[in-house]
Design a protein around this motif. Structure first.
Motif, PDB file in Angstrom:
ATOM      1  N   VAL C  35       0.979  -1.201  -0.024  1.00  0.00           N
ATOM      2  CA  VAL C  35      -0.054  -0.084  -0.001  1.00  0.00           C
ATOM      3  C   VAL C  35       0.942   1.471   0.148  1.00  0.00           C
ATOM      4  N   ASN C  36       1.842   1.074   0.721  1.00  0.00           N
ATOM      5  CA  ASN C  36       2.801   2.417   0.889  1.00  0.00           C
ATOM      6  C   ASN C  36       3.619   2.650  -0.577  1.00  0.00           C
ATOM      7  N   ILE C  37       3.787   1.694  -1.162  1.00  0.00           N
ATOM      8  CA  ILE C  37       4.291   1.791  -2.440  1.00  0.00           C
ATOM      9  C   ILE C  37       3.552   2.471  -3.326  1.00  0.00           C
ATOM     10  N   ASN C  38       2.211   2.172  -3.337  1.00  0.00           N
ATOM     11  CA  ASN C  38       1.139   2.733  -4.040  1.00  0.00           C
ATOM     12  C   ASN C  38       1.125   4.328  -3.829  1.00  0.00           C
ATOM     13  N   LEU C  39       0.950   4.347  -2.601  1.00  0.00           N
ATOM     14  CA  LEU C  39       0.736   5.769  -2.218  1.00  0.00           C
ATOM     15  C   LEU C  39       2.080   6.679  -2.676  1.00  0.00           C
ATOM     16  N   VAL C  40       3.330   6.208  -2.467  1.00  0.00           N
ATOM     17  CA  VAL C  40       4.315   7.071  -3.213  1.00  0.00           C
ATOM     18  C   VAL C  40       4.398   7.218  -4.302  1.00  0.00           C
ATOM     19  N   ALA C  41       3.975   5.996  -5.098  1.00  0.00           N
ATOM     20  CA  ALA C  41       3.985   6.024  -6.624  1.00  0.00           C
ATOM     21  C   ALA C  41       2.965   7.090  -7.171  1.00  0.00           C
ATOM     22  N   PHE C  42       1.926   7.018  -6.389  1.00  0.00           N
ATOM     23  CA  PHE C  42       0.938   8.153  -6.929  1.00  0.00           C
ATOM     24  C   PHE C  42       1.338   9.531  -6.512  1.00  0.00           C
ATOM     25  N   SER C  43       1.924   9.590  -5.196  1.00  0.00           N
ATOM     26  CA  SER C  43       2.627  10.967  -4.906  1.00  0.00           C
ATOM     27  C   SER C  43       3.524  11.750  -5.836  1.00  0.00           C
ATOM     28  N   ASN C  44       4.381  10.626  -6.539  1.00  0.00           N
ATOM     29  CA  ASN C  44       5.203  10.888  -7.512  1.00  0.00           C
ATOM     30  C   ASN C  44       4.576  11.572  -8.951  1.00  0.00           C
ATOM     31  N   LEU C  45       3.465  10.643  -9.206  1.00  0.00           N
ATOM     32  CA  LEU C  45       2.732  11.029 -10.535  1.00  0.00           C
ATOM     33  C   LEU C  45       2.235  12.301 -10.525  1.00  0.00           C
ATOM     34  N   TRP C  46       1.524  12.422  -9.361  1.00  0.00           N
ATOM     35  CA  TRP C  46       0.760  13.666  -9.173  1.00  0.00           C
ATOM     36  C   TRP C  46       1.567  14.834  -8.594  1.00  0.00           C
ATOM     37  N   GLN C  47       2.734  14.815  -8.507  1.00  0.00           N
ATOM     38  CA  GLN C  47       3.768  15.781  -7.555  1.00  0.00           C
ATOM     39  C   GLN C  47       2.921  16.384  -6.455  1.00  0.00           C
ATOM     40  N   ASN C  48       2.372  15.576  -5.574  1.00  0.00           N
ATOM     41  CA  ASN C  48       1.452  15.968  -4.578  1.00  0.00           C
ATOM     42  C   ASN C  48       2.155  15.367  -3.577  1.00  0.00           C
ATOM     43  N   ALA C  49       2.648  16.119  -2.443  1.00  0.00           N
ATOM     44  CA  ALA C  49       3.363  15.564  -1.261  1.00  0.00           C
ATOM     45  C   ALA C  49       2.518  15.080  -0.202  1.00  0.00           C
ATOM     46  N   ALA C  50       1.215  15.129  -0.572  1.00  0.00           N
ATOM     47  CA  ALA C  50       0.189  14.522   0.670  1.00  0.00           C
ATOM     48  C   ALA C  50       0.413  13.274   0.673  1.00  0.00           C
ATOM     49  N   GLY C  51       0.812  12.489  -0.519  1.00  0.00           N
ATOM     50  CA  GLY C  51       0.721  10.938  -0.262  1.00  0.00           C
ATOM     51  C   GLY C  51       2.053  10.610   0.443  1.00  0.00           C
ATOM     52  N   GLN C  52       2.928  11.281   0.812  1.00  0.00           N
ATOM     53  CA  GLN C  52       4.023  10.840   1.662  1.00  0.00           C
ATOM     54  C   GLN C  52       3.691  11.125   2.773  1.00  0.00           C
ATOM     55  N   VAL C  53       2.840  12.138   3.384  1.00  0.00           N
ATOM     56  CA  VAL C  53       2.499  12.422   4.348  1.00  0.00           C
ATOM     57  C   VAL C  53       1.575  11.079   5.008  1.00  0.00           C
ATOM     58  N   PHE C  54       0.740  10.441   4.117  1.00  0.00           N
ATOM     59  CA  PHE C  54      -0.225   9.670   4.704  1.00  0.00           C
ATOM     60  C   PHE C  54       0.819   8.418   4.717  1.00  0.00           C
ATOM     61  N   VAL C  55       1.750   8.060   3.877  1.00  0.00           N
ATOM     62  CA  VAL C  55       2.704   6.962   4.106  1.00  0.00           C
ATOM     63  C   VAL C  55       3.136   6.947   5.433  1.00  0.00           C
ATOM     64  N   ILE C  56       3.830   8.149   5.993  1.00  0.00           N
ATOM     65  CA  ILE C  56       4.096   8.306   7.206  1.00  0.00           C
ATOM     66  C   ILE C  56       3.150   7.810   8.315  1.00  0.00           C
ATOM     67  N   PHE C  57       1.886   8.087   8.180  1.00  0.00           N
ATOM     68  CA  PHE C  57       0.571   7.503   9.086  1.00  0.00           C
ATOM     69  C   PHE C  57       0.765   6.128   9.045  1.00  0.00           C
ATOM     70  N   VAL C  58       0.624   5.512   7.777  1.00  0.00           N
ATOM     71  CA  VAL C  58       0.650   4.185   7.730  1.00  0.00           C
ATOM     72  C   VAL C  58       1.663   3.324   8.328  1.00  0.00           C
ATOM     73  N   ILE C  59       3.065   4.126   8.122  1.00  0.00           N
ATOM     74  CA  ILE C  59       3.929   3.280   9.012  1.00  0.00           C
ATOM     75  C   ILE C  59       3.767   3.396  10.311  1.00  0.00           C
ATOM     76  N   CYS C  60       3.320   4.606  10.944  1.00  0.00           N
ATOM     77  CA  CYS C  60       3.041   4.583  12.496  1.00  0.00           C
ATOM     78  C   CYS C  60       2.001   3.511  12.771  1.00  0.00           C
ATOM     79  N   VAL C  61       0.986   3.355  12.163  1.00  0.00           N
ATOM     80  CA  VAL C  61      -0.055   2.486  12.653  1.00  0.00           C
ATOM     81  C   VAL C  61       0.508   0.858  12.384  1.00  0.00           C
TER      82      VAL C  61
END
Lengths: 169, 341, 93
Positions: C35-61
């Motif tokens: 799931v994280n890989i997916n989020l980071v890939a989309f964050s890269n595609l849309w040039q939107n850093a929000a995806g990476q923030v979400f990944v931090i939360f997923v890692i936390c959980v």
């Protein structure tokens, strides 16, 4: 071009080691393959321009969580013989069926995305080389409440884990 | 194109040879310093005043028989020392050894890589080194190494938290995770971070002593306890690798301390113009001198302080250092906000 | 994206087929990573850093869940001396 080569190598390694994680007989080997898997995923993050995440992945995931797994594996001392045969065959069929269901679902989602145009995207923030600053900015302004919630969650999990693992309560 | 590949390669080779030679002579220096503290002379026979002793040690370890325990997991057994050594050496990739030098008219910065997450990279690399210890203890397939390994790694992960928290306070003051930027910030401020963050320096130093398994926290590998702990079953070349890794870790930790707290490659009192004549000394010499002073502090403490018991050690890490580090962060943040208004 | 889907499927197979509970937990971690890989890939595609923030939360959980899960396993192991999930059915004595 170089990026494509790097991506495909990393992807092959990630998938390969992932398969090894679930098929290794010795549990400690499984855990080791998981670590290597996470390291390759961190490499993938660097390729995708998320350097902060890559390092965080190594520190938290590969360096912390898997160490926890390794501890538990050693404390439980699993040198058992591999699992019995007849159960495996039935389980295998069930597992493959479930994964086929998941695959079908994913294909459906992808097809749906091509049929109807994408819904509204969140406001785009330009990602520059100053990756850490931007992630930090977002964390503290837009996503402050989830941030605080995550810290509460971690606190609760910490207390819970300690209570669960204590011998005398 | 050739600049992207050749120059870093040359730098890597130089750093590698430098590190290996320094590690070898650090072993000798430790024995000498301990001997002098104990009013004796240390190794004196091999070469003048024992200077060739490390070569004799290396030869001895090469020639020793390589024993592998019977039911040990051979692959993991061989892999474990490598897993401990590699992180200790690749941590040098982000440490700035000096300012820019002009070689053949081209400005060459004296660090191998300027990652924008350099400081976190060092934390990440340190957390990988823990695996080598656990796997080394487990793969020996015997009770004492396993217990020693579990104890050592528990100690390491406990103090890793405290050390990372001190890094946070340094980042608060310097404003960037990149090691090169931290040195530049110290230059811009005109004062070493040791004077701005003395508590962080103290916590970092104690944590570093525990992270490298050095006295007074060397219970996991002390000779009188647990039969030399997690590397009991190792002999010959593999033991040499463990040994190398420990001293390389010491050097990494001292280099990081120098960069973060003592100004990296800056000369003493970088803001006082009166001492400008000191600028003639090349910057990397300042770096080496400062790192050696920190290393000497390590050796000095080993010769002086008695060993901590394991439960005292864990109590110190969790109940004392971590709250202190958190308090440090809060105070630093508060001062920073107050000063910027 | 294909990569993350494939990794997710590997995780699901792992969860379903292995009976060692620790390997099951590890397969769950694999899925979370997918799931994280997916989020980071989309964050890269849309040039939107929000995806990476979400990944931090997923890692936390994921960290929290791994800690608690392993705590449960330890507590269970102390009582029943097994990590085989077939034998861990308290509701059927």
């Amino acid at each position: 071009m170089g990026q494509a080569i790097a991506f495909y190598t990393l992807a092959a390694c990630i998938l390969g080691f992932g398969v090894l994680v679930i098929t290794a007989k010795n549990t400690v080997h499984s855990v080791m393959f998981l670590v290597v898997n996470f390291l390759f995923v961190a490499g993938l993050y660097v390729l995708l321009g998320a350097q902060f995440l890559a390092v965080i992945q190594v520190v938290v995931y590969a360096g912390g969580i898997v160490v926890l797994y390794l501890f538990v594996v050693m404390l439980v001392n699993l040198k058992r013989p591999p699992e019995a045969h007849q159960d495996r065959r039935r389980r295998g069929r069930l597992g493959v069926t479930c994964s086929l269901v998941v695959l079908a679902e994913l294909v459906a989602i992808a097809a749906y995305k091509y049929v109807s145009p994408a819904a509204g995207l969140p406001p785009a923030l330009p990602m520059g080389p100053d990756n850490v600053a931007q992630v930090g900015m977002l964390l503290y302004t837009d996503y402050l409440i989830p941030f605080e919630l995550a810290s509460m969650l971690l606190l609760v999990a910490m207390v819970g884990a300690i209570v669960l693992a204590k011998r005398d309560l | 194109m050739i600049d992207l590949l050749v120059i870093p390669l040359i730098k890597i080779v130089i750093v590698l040879t430098g590190v290996l030679i320094t590690v070898m002579y650090l072993v000798l220096l430790e024995r000498k310093v301990q001997a002098w503290v104990q009013v004796r002379l240390g190794p004196m026979r091999v070469g003048p005043h024992g200077v060739l002793q490390p070569i004799a040690d290396v030869l001895k370890l090469f020639v020793k028989e390589d024993i592998t325990p019977v039911r040990a997991d051979k692959v993991v057994f061989t892999l474990a020392p490598i897993i401990v050594l590699v992180p200790a050496i690749i941590a040098f990739a982000v440490i700035p050894f000096g300012d820019q030098v002009s070689i053949f008219g081209k400005p060459v910065p004296l660090h191998i890589a300027d990652l924008n997450v350099g400081l976190l990279y060092i934390v990440a690399v340190a957390s990988i080194g823990i695996y080598g210890i656990i796997l080394g203890g487990w793969s020996s397939n015997s009770k004492y190494p396993l217990l020693g390994a579990l104890r050592a790694s528990a100690q390491l992960i406990s103090y890793e938290v405290a050390v990372t928290l001190t890094f946070v306070s340094v980042i608060l003051v310097s404003g960037s995770l990149s090691m090169v930027d931290i040195v530049t910030a110290q230059k811009a401020n005109g004062v070493w971070f040791a004077f701005v963050q003395p508590l962080a320096l103290f916590i970092y130093f104690v944590g570093a002593l525990a992270e490298t398994n050095r006295s007074p926290f060397d219970l996991p590998e002390a000779e009188q306890e647990l039969v030399a702990g997690f590397h009991t079953e190792y002999s010959g070349m593999r033991f040499a690798l463990f040994f190398l890794a420990e001293y390389a870790n010491m050097i990494v930790v001292s280099a990081v301390a120098t960069t973060l707290f003592f100004g990296g490659w800056l000369r003493p009192f970088p803001s006082v113009a009166f001492l400008h004549f000191l600028d003639f000394v090349p910057t990397w010499i300042w770096f080496v001198v400062k790192t050696f002073l920190v290393l000497y502090l390590f050796l000095w403490i080993r010769a002086t302080l008695p060993r901590y018991r394991y439960d005292q050690l864990m109590r110190l890490g969790w109940k004392v250092l971590i709250p202190l580090a958190i308090a440090n962060i809060i105070v630093t943040a508060a001062v920073k906000v107050a000063l910027s208004d | 994206m294909v990569l993350s889907a494939a990794l997710f499927i590997i995780g699901v197979i792992g969860v379903m087929t292995r009976r060692n509970i620790i390997v099951i937990l590890m397969s769950i971690e694999l899925m979370l990573n997918a799931v994280n890989i997916n989020l980071v890939a989309f964050s890269n595609l849309w040039q939107n850093a929000a995806g990476q923030v979400f990944v931090i939360f997923v890692i936390c959980v994921a960290a929290a869940e791994a800690a608690v899960g392993l705590g449960i396993i330890l507590a269970f192991y102390r009582n029943k001396e097994t990590v085989n999930i077939d034998e861990m059915s308290l509701m059927r004595w």
